[in-house]
Design a protein around this motif. Structure first.
Motif, PDB file in Angstrom:
ATOM      1  N   HIS B 239       0.823  -1.213   0.000  1.00  0.00           N
ATOM      2  CA  HIS B 239       0.000   0.000   0.000  1.00  0.00           C
ATOM      3  C   HIS B 239       0.856   1.261   0.000  1.00  0.00           C
ATOM      4  O   HIS B 239       0.478   2.264  -0.554  1.00  0.00           O
ATOM      5  CB  HIS B 239      -0.920   0.015   1.222  1.00  0.00           C
ATOM      6  CG  HIS B 239      -2.186  -0.753   0.990  1.00  0.00           C
ATOM      7  ND1 HIS B 239      -2.668  -1.687   1.868  1.00  0.00           N
ATOM      8  CD2 HIS B 239      -3.049  -0.725  -0.036  1.00  0.00           C
ATOM      9  CE1 HIS B 239      -3.774  -2.210   1.388  1.00  0.00           C
ATOM     10  NE2 HIS B 239      -4.038  -1.648   0.236  1.00  0.00           N
ATOM     11  N   VAL B 240       2.010   1.177   0.677  1.00  0.00           N
ATOM     12  CA  VAL B 240       2.809   2.391   0.898  1.00  0.00           C
ATOM     13  C   VAL B 240       3.189   3.090  -0.416  1.00  0.00           C
ATOM     14  O   VAL B 240       2.888   4.273  -0.582  1.00  0.00           O
ATOM     15  CB  VAL B 240       4.047   2.081   1.760  1.00  0.00           C
ATOM     16  CG1 VAL B 240       4.924   3.311   1.897  1.00  0.00           C
ATOM     17  CG2 VAL B 240       3.610   1.579   3.132  1.00  0.00           C
ATOM     18  N   PRO B 241       3.825   2.377  -1.371  1.00  0.00           N
ATOM     19  CA  PRO B 241       4.174   3.083  -2.620  1.00  0.00           C
ATOM     20  C   PRO B 241       2.945   3.610  -3.340  1.00  0.00           C
ATOM     21  O   PRO B 241       2.999   4.672  -3.977  1.00  0.00           O
ATOM     22  CB  PRO B 241       4.891   2.015  -3.452  1.00  0.00           C
ATOM     23  CG  PRO B 241       4.567   0.727  -2.818  1.00  0.00           C
ATOM     24  CD  PRO B 241       4.284   0.982  -1.373  1.00  0.00           C
ATOM     25  N   LEU B 242       1.822   2.890  -3.212  1.00  0.00           N
ATOM     26  CA  LEU B 242       0.594   3.358  -3.868  1.00  0.00           C
ATOM     27  C   LEU B 242       0.150   4.689  -3.286  1.00  0.00           C
ATOM     28  O   LEU B 242      -0.207   5.616  -4.025  1.00  0.00           O
ATOM     29  CB  LEU B 242      -0.516   2.324  -3.669  1.00  0.00           C
ATOM     30  CG  LEU B 242      -0.650   1.281  -4.765  1.00  0.00           C
ATOM     31  CD1 LEU B 242      -1.873   0.418  -4.498  1.00  0.00           C
ATOM     32  CD2 LEU B 242      -0.773   1.959  -6.126  1.00  0.00           C
ATOM     33  N   ILE B 243       0.183   4.771  -1.941  1.00  0.00           N
ATOM     34  CA  ILE B 243      -0.260   6.014  -1.294  1.00  0.00           C
ATOM     35  C   ILE B 243       0.679   7.151  -1.673  1.00  0.00           C
ATOM     36  O   ILE B 243       0.239   8.251  -2.015  1.00  0.00           O
ATOM     37  CB  ILE B 243      -0.312   5.829   0.236  1.00  0.00           C
ATOM     38  CG1 ILE B 243      -1.453   4.864   0.581  1.00  0.00           C
ATOM     39  CG2 ILE B 243      -0.524   7.158   0.944  1.00  0.00           C
ATOM     40  CD1 ILE B 243      -1.436   4.357   1.987  1.00  0.00           C
ATOM     41  N   ILE B 244       1.999   6.852  -1.656  1.00  0.00           N
ATOM     42  CA  ILE B 244       2.966   7.897  -2.006  1.00  0.00           C
ATOM     43  C   ILE B 244       2.739   8.380  -3.435  1.00  0.00           C
ATOM     44  O   ILE B 244       2.697   9.586  -3.700  1.00  0.00           O
ATOM     45  CB  ILE B 244       4.413   7.373  -1.834  1.00  0.00           C
ATOM     46  CG1 ILE B 244       4.689   7.169  -0.337  1.00  0.00           C
ATOM     47  CG2 ILE B 244       5.425   8.350  -2.435  1.00  0.00           C
ATOM     48  CD1 ILE B 244       6.013   6.505  -0.052  1.00  0.00           C
ATOM     49  N   SER B 245       2.515   7.447  -4.364  1.00  0.00           N
ATOM     50  CA  SER B 245       2.314   7.902  -5.746  1.00  0.00           C
ATOM     51  C   SER B 245       0.987   8.629  -5.903  1.00  0.00           C
ATOM     52  O   SER B 245       0.886   9.543  -6.728  1.00  0.00           O
ATOM     53  CB  SER B 245       2.401   6.752  -6.756  1.00  0.00           C
ATOM     54  OG  SER B 245       2.454   5.532  -6.148  1.00  0.00           O
ATOM     55  N   ALA B 246      -0.020   8.229  -5.106  1.00  0.00           N
ATOM     56  CA  ALA B 246      -1.293   8.955  -5.191  1.00  0.00           C
ATOM     57  C   ALA B 246      -1.084  10.405  -4.764  1.00  0.00           C
ATOM     58  O   ALA B 246      -1.562  11.336  -5.421  1.00  0.00           O
ATOM     59  CB  ALA B 246      -2.336   8.285  -4.313  1.00  0.00           C
ATOM     60  N   ILE B 247      -0.336  10.596  -3.656  1.00  0.00           N
ATOM     61  CA  ILE B 247      -0.076  11.962  -3.184  1.00  0.00           C
ATOM     62  C   ILE B 247       0.735  12.729  -4.234  1.00  0.00           C
ATOM     63  O   ILE B 247       0.414  13.876  -4.575  1.00  0.00           O
ATOM     64  CB  ILE B 247       0.678  11.934  -1.834  1.00  0.00           C
ATOM     65  CG1 ILE B 247      -0.253  11.364  -0.760  1.00  0.00           C
ATOM     66  CG2 ILE B 247       1.154  13.328  -1.431  1.00  0.00           C
ATOM     67  CD1 ILE B 247       0.419  11.102   0.559  1.00  0.00           C
ATOM     68  N   ALA B 248       1.775  12.066  -4.770  1.00  0.00           N
ATOM     69  CA  ALA B 248       2.588  12.717  -5.798  1.00  0.00           C
ATOM     70  C   ALA B 248       1.722  13.123  -6.982  1.00  0.00           C
ATOM     71  O   ALA B 248       1.859  14.224  -7.532  1.00  0.00           O
ATOM     72  CB  ALA B 248       3.706  11.779  -6.246  1.00  0.00           C
ATOM     73  N   GLY B 249       0.797  12.234  -7.363  1.00  0.00           N
ATOM     74  CA  GLY B 249      -0.101  12.533  -8.485  1.00  0.00           C
ATOM     75  C   GLY B 249      -0.925  13.778  -8.217  1.00  0.00           C
ATOM     76  O   GLY B 249      -1.047  14.656  -9.073  1.00  0.00           O
ATOM     77  N   TYR B 250      -1.481  13.880  -6.989  1.00  0.00           N
ATOM     78  CA  TYR B 250      -2.284  15.059  -6.645  1.00  0.00           C
ATOM     79  C   TYR B 250      -1.441  16.324  -6.705  1.00  0.00           C
ATOM     80  O   TYR B 250      -1.865  17.348  -7.234  1.00  0.00           O
ATOM     81  CB  TYR B 250      -2.883  14.912  -5.242  1.00  0.00           C
ATOM     82  CG  TYR B 250      -4.223  14.236  -5.247  1.00  0.00           C
ATOM     83  CD1 TYR B 250      -5.324  14.848  -5.863  1.00  0.00           C
ATOM     84  CD2 TYR B 250      -4.416  12.999  -4.651  1.00  0.00           C
ATOM     85  CE1 TYR B 250      -6.549  14.229  -5.880  1.00  0.00           C
ATOM     86  CE2 TYR B 250      -5.642  12.372  -4.662  1.00  0.00           C
ATOM     87  CZ  TYR B 250      -6.709  12.986  -5.279  1.00  0.00           C
ATOM     88  OH  TYR B 250      -7.920  12.383  -5.303  1.00  0.00           O
TER      89      TYR B 250
END
Lengths: 358, 363
Positions: B239-250
């Motif tokens: 989950h961690v890389p997914l959350i980080i990339s979601a934040i980066a995307g925003y």
């Protein structure tokens, strides 16, 4: 010639409605305030102080002195004007300007703004919501509810396909819990509908109209007690007037944010609106939890299993967890947490202690 | 500070007199915090008077040729205007809630009433603004407002932004060419070519942002696909890389679209002001730098949020100063002679007492 000590301020004088200006000074002579040309003794305009319109002080922007003939004297010398007004007992620059000055006392105003802002959010808005609910005539929720049910009937719902026996069993259970609610049995009407695209659902309208869909009854597979538990939850929403409350709260918060928007800027306003939306969601979850607890209480009073609604959540989790389109779960708080809260609360209500302490 | 003394030296290249902004953050801070406090204490009622004090401060510190602009609206006028609009909105929504068949009624009425309210609001704003004792006026009607603000916005959205420069042109022409001062007309006619040149840069910035987001999604595809199929199978570590990339995307999304929007706004401001003339002879000019403008707007927002709003007065003054200092007017002929001839004309005189603000509209 008017002496220097009679001069109030220096500035520019405009004839009425004209951009033309002449350098002038404002003087007091013979009890009148007059605009005198920089060079010359013939007054450009004059009147008693009470006939003048003097613009209030804001920061150090120019002041306007409007004479009765419409001509205007404009000056950057705010202090000169304020000294004259104070000497005439007219309060100088005024209370608001006194508060606004960049002095140490502003710290108090900053703190007050934060404290009072928090207080308005914490108590002011809820109090206004209560007042709004109190003055809303009962006809409004009634009309709203009739309208909503009509709209659903026209678009999504069709007449129920449940057998008379099924409906009778649910209606009897419903009557038992409704009688335990402060509004009494007469305060509610239970309706059966084929939910169509809406699927398994039960909802309450603010006037006490409850709707349960055939799909929900099918999902229960004959567990009438569980359906009654769900209906008790809906009764809780009606009793606690959740829909009106949420509507008024959202309207009140949006209004307040819009009113300070001019001072905080549109970008910060957007941030506040998004934050308000998140807070509204948290209120919605709190309302669900309240209605859950009301279900436990009503079920216990009516002699049912107070945790019947927890079985419904287990079922939701199991049935809708299989499918990918889980829109009901997403509007509710975490289902496992809800089940646990219901079980805990039912122990308090029924006076039994937790099993691990027995 | 007399007009004669300051007329000479501020004249820059091309004969432009630049506008100066003399507001100070410390001074505005007091006005601002008292506005906020009194607005909260009065549950919003004071906000009408707060707006008057705020606008008087900003107009009064906007100085051209040694003389400031002035804002004349009174709090009661603004309050009445707001009450009328809010009251009408409430009544419409209650009707819509009671009679479900009329659920679209508020939307329809707003669509019909909005252009009228915008035109009224612009007229109000113009009429409560004066320079050198003469009021501005606005003569635009509801039809023009509909074309500029509603039709333009709809076309812009429907074409995914491709027609945005056309909408910007309509808005600039409507606002600019309907403005009057002392009975003399302003005229604004921005050309589509420069507007599209400005738009293209913003479009490319937004496109780069979308490409970066696409790249982030693509790199995480191996994780995203199983998440959609069966979310329970992912371990917490995955989950961690997914959350980080979601934040980066925003962050990329807001940054790229935010900068694109700010660049475009600054570009349109320059083009619109610089294509404006007064009385057919005097030219207006704006030369804000797109990157400075965007940097000021973004750093203002960040500083304001980090200080819980307390630096907002500083941010507002900073933006106003930058904007006005990059705005100027070139007068044809003798300035002193020009301003000795301008007189308030007809309808703009005093009639704002009959007006209400209508729609809160920036001017």
């Amino acid at each position: 010639m008017a002496s220097d000590k009679d001069t109030i301020a220096g500035g520019e004088w405009h004839p009425p409605g004209s951009s033309q200006s002449v350098s002038a000074r404002l003087v007091e002579r013979e009890g009148e305030v007059a605009a005198m040309p920089a060079a010359g003794e013939k007054p450009l305009a004059g009147a008693g102080l009470s006939w003048l319109e003097i613009s209030g002080r804001v920061g150090s922007i120019p002041r306007r002195v409007t004479f009765p003939d419409g001509s205007v004297f404009e000056t950057w010398d705010n202090d000169g004007i304020d000294r004259y007004l104070a000497a005439q007992g007219r309060g100088g620059a005024g209370l608001v300007h006194w508060l606004e000055q960049f002095r140490l006392r502003l710290v108090v105003i900053v703190l007050l703004a934060f404290v009072l802002g928090g207080a308005v959010y914490r108590w002011g808005v809820p109090a206004l919501v209560e007042v709004a609910i109190w003055i809303t005539p009962p006809i409004v929720p009634q009309l709203m509810s009739q309208g909503t049910l009509e709209a659903f009937d026209r678009t999504a719902f069709s007449p129920t396909g449940l057998s008379d026996a099924q409906r009778k069993a649910i209606a009897e259970g419903f009557a038992r819990i409704a009688a335990r609610s402060p509004r009494g049995e007469a305060g509610y009407t239970l309706n059966f509908r084929d939910g169509g695209v809406i699927g398994p659902n039960a909802f309450a309208l603010p006037d006490g109209t409850l709707v349960v869909t055939d799909q929900l009854v099918d999902l229960a597979r004959g567990d009438t007690e569980m359906i009654v538990g769900v209906l008790a939850h809906e009764i809780g929403h009606v009793e606690l007037e959740h829909s009106l409350r949420q509507f008024y709260r959202a309207a009140g918060m949006t209004g307040l944010i819009m009113l300070i928007a001019g001072d905080v800027g549109s970008a910060v306003e957007d941030v506040l609106v998004q934050g308000g939306g998140l807070l509204a969601l948290s209120y919605s979850r709190a309302a669900e939890a309240e209605a859950d607890r009301r279900s436990v209480e009503l079920m216990a009073k009516a002699g049912y299993d107070p945790t019947a609604i927890a079985r419904f959540f287990a079922l939701l989790e199991e049935k809708l967890g299989d499918r990918s389109e889980t829109n009901i779960l997403s509007t509710h708080p975490g289902t496992p947490q809800r089940k646990k809260d219901i079980l805990d609360y039912s122990r308090i209500v029924t006076g039994r202690s937790a099993p691990d302490r027995q | 500070m007399s007009f004669a003394a300051s007329a000479g030296p501020v004249e820059g290249p091309g004969g432009f007199h630049r506008v100066a902004f003399t507001g100070k953050a410390s001074e505005y801070f007091g006005i601002w915090i008292v506005n906020v406090l009194l607005t909260i204490v009065t549950l919003g009622i004071y906000s009408a008077w707060a707006k008057v004090r705020r606008n008087r401060y900003f107009y009064g510190n906007t100085v051209l040729l040694g003389r400031s602009f002035e804002y004349h609206a009174r709090g009661s006028q603004i309050l009445v205007g707001r009450l009328i609009v809010i009251g009408a909105f409430l009544v419409l929504n209650v009707i819509a809630a009671l009679v479900p068949l009329l659920v679209l009624l508020p939307t329809l009425v707003v669509l019909v009433a909005l252009p009228w309210l915008v035109a009224r609001g612009l007229r109000f704003s113009a009429r409560v603004t004066s320079y050198r004792n003469v009021r501005f006026d606005f003569v635009g009607g509801a039809g023009g407002a509909f074309k500029a603000f509603i039709l333009g916005a709809v076309l812009s959205v429907l074409t995914l932004g491709i027609l945005t420069p056309l909408a910007s042109r309509w808005v600039s022409r409507y606002v600019g060419s309907n403005l009057r001062y002392g009975g003399k007309a302003f005229d604004t006619d921005p050309k589509l070519g420069p507007l599209y040149a400005s738009w293209l840069l913003s479009f490319l910035i937004a496109l780069v942002g979308l490409c970066i987001i696409g790249l982030i999604v693509f790199m995480n595809l191996s994780l995203i696909l199983p998440m959609i199929e069966s979310p329970d199978l992912l371990t917490p570590e995955q989950h961690v890389p997914l959350i980080i990339s979601a934040i980066a995307g925003y962050v990329v999304l807001f940054a790229s679209f935010g900068i694109a929007g700010l660049f475009y706004r600054a570009g349109v401001r320059n083009i619109a002001w610089s294509s404006t003339t007064f009385d057919g002879r005097h030219r207006l000019m704006s030369d804000v730098s797109r990157s400075s403008y965007s940097w000021i707007a973004i750093s203002n927002l960040i500083v304001t949020l980090l200080t819980l709003g307390l630096m907002r007065p500083w941010a507002a003054v900073r933006m106003a100063r930058y904007g006005w200092e990059h705005t100027g007017v070139a007068f044809a002929g003798d300035v002193g002679e020009l301003f000795s001839r301008i007189e308030a004309q007809g309808s703009a005189v005093g009639s704002e007492f009959m007006d209400f603000e209508g729609f809160d509209f920036g001017f």
